[in-house]
Design a protein around this motif. Structure first.
Motif, PDB file in Angstrom:
ATOM      1  N   ASP A   1       5.201   1.371   9.010  1.00 44.69           N
ATOM      2  CA  ASP A   1       6.642   1.226   9.190  1.00 44.69           C
ATOM      3  C   ASP A   1       7.383   1.953   8.066  1.00 44.69           C
ATOM      4  OD1 ASP A   1       8.949   0.428  10.548  1.00 44.69           O
ATOM      5  OD2 ASP A   1       9.068  -1.470   9.458  1.00 44.69           O
ATOM      6  N   LYS A   2       8.060   1.213   7.175  1.00 39.88           N
ATOM      7  CA  LYS A   2       8.836   1.838   6.098  1.00 39.88           C
ATOM      8  C   LYS A   2       8.103   1.797   4.762  1.00 39.88           C
ATOM      9  CE  LYS A   2      13.322   1.144   8.176  1.00 39.88           C
ATOM     10  NZ  LYS A   2      14.705   0.771   7.965  1.00 39.88           N
ATOM     11  N   THR A   3       6.788   1.570   4.818  1.00 40.66           N
ATOM     12  CA  THR A   3       5.946   1.564   3.630  1.00 40.66           C
ATOM     13  C   THR A   3       4.810   2.554   3.839  1.00 40.66           C
ATOM     14  OG1 THR A   3       6.441  -0.776   3.262  1.00 40.66           O
ATOM     15  CG2 THR A   3       4.537   0.116   2.110  1.00 40.66           C
ATOM     16  N   ALA A   4       4.472   3.286   2.787  1.00 38.22           N
ATOM     17  CA  ALA A   4       3.357   4.225   2.857  1.00 38.22           C
ATOM     18  C   ALA A   4       2.479   4.047   1.630  1.00 38.22           C
ATOM     19  CB  ALA A   4       3.867   5.659   2.938  1.00 38.22           C
ATOM     20  N   TYR A   5       1.185   4.214   1.835  1.00 34.69           N
ATOM     21  CA  TYR A   5       0.198   4.079   0.765  1.00 34.69           C
ATOM     22  C   TYR A   5      -0.480   5.428   0.576  1.00 34.69           C
ATOM     23  CZ  TYR A   5       1.028  -0.700   2.208  1.00 34.69           C
ATOM     24  OH  TYR A   5       1.639  -1.886   2.539  1.00 34.69           O
ATOM     25  N   GLU A   6      -0.362   5.972  -0.615  1.00 37.33           N
ATOM     26  CA  GLU A   6      -0.962   7.269  -0.929  1.00 37.33           C
ATOM     27  C   GLU A   6      -2.039   7.070  -1.993  1.00 37.33           C
ATOM     28  OE1 GLU A   6       0.130  11.614  -2.883  1.00 37.33           O
ATOM     29  OE2 GLU A   6       1.762  10.261  -2.329  1.00 37.33           O
ATOM     30  N   VAL A   7      -3.221   7.590  -1.710  1.00 32.28           N
ATOM     31  CA  VAL A   7      -4.337   7.536  -2.639  1.00 32.28           C
ATOM     32  C   VAL A   7      -4.752   8.965  -2.932  1.00 32.28           C
ATOM     33  CG1 VAL A   7      -6.724   6.774  -2.947  1.00 32.28           C
ATOM     34  CG2 VAL A   7      -5.099   5.321  -1.716  1.00 32.28           C
ATOM     35  N   GLY A   8      -5.024   9.263  -4.190  1.00 31.89           N
ATOM     36  CA  GLY A   8      -5.429  10.614  -4.528  1.00 31.89           C
ATOM     37  C   GLY A   8      -6.070  10.711  -5.891  1.00 31.89           C
ATOM     38  N   ALA A   9      -6.221  11.941  -6.335  1.00 32.30           N
ATOM     39  CA  ALA A   9      -6.827  12.239  -7.630  1.00 32.30           C
ATOM     40  C   ALA A   9      -5.865  13.114  -8.426  1.00 32.30           C
ATOM     41  CB  ALA A   9      -8.158  12.953  -7.430  1.00 32.30           C
ATOM     42  N   TYR A  10      -6.031  13.095  -9.751  1.00 36.87           N
ATOM     43  CA  TYR A  10      -5.174  13.904 -10.606  1.00 36.87           C
ATOM     44  C   TYR A  10      -5.998  14.574 -11.703  1.00 36.87           C
ATOM     45  CZ  TYR A  10      -5.431  10.346 -14.291  1.00 36.87           C
ATOM     46  OH  TYR A  10      -5.877   9.478 -15.256  1.00 36.87           O
ATOM     47  N   THR A  11      -5.438  15.645 -12.226  1.00 39.34           N
ATOM     48  CA  THR A  11      -5.890  16.247 -13.479  1.00 39.34           C
ATOM     49  C   THR A  11      -4.643  16.532 -14.296  1.00 39.34           C
ATOM     50  OG1 THR A  11      -5.850  18.514 -12.645  1.00 39.34           O
ATOM     51  CG2 THR A  11      -7.950  17.337 -12.488  1.00 39.34           C
TER      52      THR A  11
ATOM     53  N   GLY B   1      13.864   4.367   2.223  1.00 38.79           N
ATOM     54  CA  GLY B   1      15.171   3.744   2.013  1.00 38.79           C
ATOM     55  C   GLY B   1      16.058   3.830   3.241  1.00 38.79           C
ATOM     56  N   GLU B   2      17.174   3.134   3.152  1.00 38.48           N
ATOM     57  CA  GLU B   2      18.164   3.164   4.239  1.00 38.48           C
ATOM     58  C   GLU B   2      18.683   4.579   4.472  1.00 38.48           C
ATOM     59  OE1 GLU B   2      18.861   0.595   6.246  1.00 38.48           O
ATOM     60  OE2 GLU B   2      17.353  -0.500   5.096  1.00 38.48           O
ATOM     61  N   ASP B   3      18.629   5.416   3.415  1.00 43.25           N
ATOM     62  CA  ASP B   3      19.079   6.800   3.537  1.00 43.25           C
ATOM     63  C   ASP B   3      18.009   7.703   4.152  1.00 43.25           C
ATOM     64  OD1 ASP B   3      17.240   6.902   1.492  1.00 43.25           O
ATOM     65  OD2 ASP B   3      18.603   7.761   0.011  1.00 43.25           O
ATOM     66  N   GLY B   4      16.842   7.114   4.495  1.00 44.04           N
ATOM     67  CA  GLY B   4      15.764   7.877   5.110  1.00 44.04           C
ATOM     68  C   GLY B   4      14.852   8.579   4.124  1.00 44.04           C
TER      69      GLY B   4
END
Length: 141
Positions: free
Chosen positions: A86-96, A121-124
């Motif tokens: 819905d209006k929530t997203a889960y991002e998993v990743g790696a960094y350097t 947000g309400e602003d999209g």
């Protein structure tokens, strides 16, 4: 079938928007811009860096970044997955990231993983609600 295609299109659009916003965030981060970097968090965001207390709220995150952004350079992320609910997203990743600790003569490369929870947000626009990351490197001896 039409509603399934429509739902997939919405998911694909959300992922594209999050990827674009994340790229803008990384650009601000690598430019050592704490104000612009903090903009990508919701007002009630929670930043959970390793080996430190949590940082609550966009204003506190901006202050944290004023101190910590200068020690980081060449920060890159690779998204492993984004899951939309819905209006929530889960991002998993790696960094350097290249790190220059205060007083240290040498830099070092840190590698690790991260979890971002995004809110639409309400602003999209998608912004970060929760940000947690930690290193894959062994503790210093």
């Amino acid at each position: 079938i039409g509603s399934t295609a429509s739902a997939q299109k919405n998911i694909d659009e959300a992922k594209a928007a999050i990827n674009a916003t994340h790229a803008e965030f990384m650009k601000a981060f690598n430019a050592d811009d704490p104000i612009k970097s903090a903009y990508y968090y919701v007002n009630t965001a929670l930043l959970m860096p390793p080996n430190q207390q949590k940082i609550s709220g966009r204003a506190a995150i901006k202050e944290y970044y004023k101190t910590y952004l200068p020690i980081y350079s060449d920060y890159f992320t690779t998204t492993g997955s984004i899951t939309i609910a819905d209006k929530t997203a889960y991002e998993v990743g790696a960094y350097t990231v290249t790190v220059q600790l205060p007083g240290a003569a040498e830099t070092f490369i840190d590698r690790g993983k991260y979890l971002l929870v995004w809110q639409k947000g309400e602003d999209g626009k998608w912004k970060i609600q929760y940000d947690m990351y930690n290193t894959d490197l062994a503790p210093a001896k």
